[in-house]
Design a protein around this motif. Structure first.
Motif, PDB file in Angstrom:
ATOM      1  N   ALA A  81      57.996 -34.398  29.919  1.00  9.45           N
ATOM      2  CA  ALA A  81      58.633 -33.547  28.916  1.00  9.45           C
ATOM      3  C   ALA A  81      58.802 -34.290  27.594  1.00  9.45           C
TER       4      ALA A  81
ATOM      5  N   TRP B 281      61.166 -22.870  19.550  1.00 11.76           N
ATOM      6  CA  TRP B 281      62.215 -23.303  20.474  1.00 11.76           C
ATOM      7  C   TRP B 281      63.345 -23.938  19.658  1.00 11.76           C
TER       8      TRP B 281
ATOM      9  N   ALA C 219      64.772 -32.289  24.482  1.00 18.13           N
ATOM     10  CA  ALA C 219      64.815 -30.871  24.838  1.00 18.13           C
ATOM     11  C   ALA C 219      63.765 -30.071  24.072  1.00 18.13           C
ATOM     12  N   LEU C 220      63.604 -30.354  22.786  1.00 13.80           N
ATOM     13  CA  LEU C 220      62.638 -29.610  21.972  1.00 13.80           C
ATOM     14  C   LEU C 220      61.204 -29.935  22.368  1.00 13.80           C
ATOM     15  N   TRP C 221      60.871 -31.210  22.438  1.00 15.17           N
ATOM     16  CA  TRP C 221      59.493 -31.588  22.737  1.00 15.17           C
ATOM     17  C   TRP C 221      59.104 -31.262  24.168  1.00 15.17           C
TER      18      TRP C 221
ATOM     19  N   ASN D 144      59.559 -28.503  25.686  1.00  9.35           N
ATOM     20  CA  ASN D 144      58.940 -27.175  25.656  1.00  9.35           C
ATOM     21  C   ASN D 144      57.463 -27.256  25.293  1.00  9.35           C
ATOM     22  N   TYR D 145      57.149 -28.101  24.336  1.00 12.43           N
ATOM     23  CA  TYR D 145      55.762 -28.251  23.882  1.00 12.43           C
ATOM     24  C   TYR D 145      54.893 -28.901  24.957  1.00 12.43           C
TER      25      TYR D 145
ATOM     26  N   ARG E  92      55.259 -29.043  28.080  1.00 18.54           N
ATOM     27  CA  ARG E  92      55.133 -28.288  29.324  1.00 18.54           C
ATOM     28  C   ARG E  92      54.086 -27.183  29.235  1.00 18.54           C
ATOM     29  N   LEU E  93      53.592 -26.905  28.060  1.00 19.30           N
ATOM     30  CA  LEU E  93      52.587 -25.857  27.906  1.00 19.30           C
ATOM     31  C   LEU E  93      51.298 -26.257  28.612  1.00 19.30           C
TER      32      LEU E  93
END
Length: 299
Positions: A125, A193, A206-208, A210-211, A213-214
């Protein structure tokens, strides 16, 4: 009642034996030795602060193994700082091997059991797991950050393997709130996000997360393959190979045994593997099967 055939019973038993070895792969014991200064040492047992430090060291050691020792000194230090505040999330348990008071303090010796898979997920993550040899361009849009805070961001960039190159497709907006704390927005090609909180590294992760996990992002780093092996003489041979496979010095995120079948008197076994280095995996397998009666194929 209909009984199972001997072949069905054999395969069921074999799968159960092989799967039984898998949970040990999810955790690992780290040997931690820590010198505790006099003012932190208790008379007969470590104080909580020393114990927390030892647990954090155990998690950091496990992270170093997962990263295959390939982090630079700066990235390693940044990772240790961010893990220090959340190390206990990845500790399954610990055992005190020895606590030896000395004239100068004490030596604390622990065996720390780390949830390797959970720690690996966090490194994914954060991006650190994927960007050992890569840099990802993005644009950083800060609001209200002083130079010292900008420097923290630069350290986090180094940790995640991202570089502010003015990219329009990946934008991070980060603001220091007047009442304290941070608010961030990550915009990736229209996907947005948000995260807020008092700790900048936590907001960053937390922000990265999301990226990274794509699927389309991870697909640029990982390769999912099916390992098909044939010609095994016994269930014990398959079990020995499974252990060997999991101990290879190759970056593999996932190793799942898919099934075992019998053809005549020989066994076939298949695994699903997600790796970041297919060529290294294939080389290692080729070396192993040079001295084995079976064959393998990567599909």
């Amino acid at each position: 009642m209909r009984s199972n055939s001997p072949k069905t019973w054999l395969l069921t038993t074999l799968m159960a034996v092989l799967i039984a070895v898998l949970p040990s792969f999810l955790q690992a014991g780290q040997d931690v030795r820590l010198f505790v200064e006099t003012d932190e040492a208790g008379g007969s047992e470590p104080r909580p602060s020393a114990l927390r430090q030892a647990l954090a060291q155990g998690v950091a050691q496990e992270a170093e193994i997962l990263m295959r020792g390939e982090l630079s000194e700066g990235r390693r230090a940044a990772l240790e700082r961010i893990l220090d505040s959340r190390a206990e999330e990845y500790v399954l348990g610990w055992e005190e091997v020895e606590y030896l008071p000395t004239e100068w303090g004490a030596v604390l010796h622990l065996n720390v059991r780390v949830n390797r898979e959970a720690l690996r997920d966090f490194l994914r993550a954060l991006g650190t797991y994927y960007t050992r040899d890569y840099q990802i361009g993005y644009r950083f849009d800060p609001q209200g950050l002083v130079p010292e805070q900008q420097e923290v961001v630069r350290t986090l960039e180094q940790l995640s393997g991202v570089r502010d190159d003015g990219s329009d497709s990946l934008i991070l907006r980060l603001a220091l709130l007047s009442e304290g704390g941070w608010q961030g927005v990550l915009d990736y090609e229209g996907m947005i996000w948000t995260a807020a909180g008092p700790d900048l590294p936590e907001i960053w992760a937390a922000l990265w997360g999301n990226y990274f996990r794509l699927d389309r992002v991870r697909g640029g780093f990982e390769d999912a393959v099916t390992l098909v092996t044939q010609g095994w003489r016994s269930a014990g041979d398959i079990q020995a190979f499974d252990r060997h496979l999991r101990n290879l010095d190759v970056s593999m995120d996932t190793i799942d045994l898919l099934g075992v079948t019998v053809q005549s008197v020989r066994y076939q076994a298949n695994w699903r593997i997600v790796t970041m280095d297919r060529e290294a995996l294939e080389r290692s397998l080729r070396e192993y099967f040079q001295d084995q009666p079976g064959t393998f194929d990567l599909e």
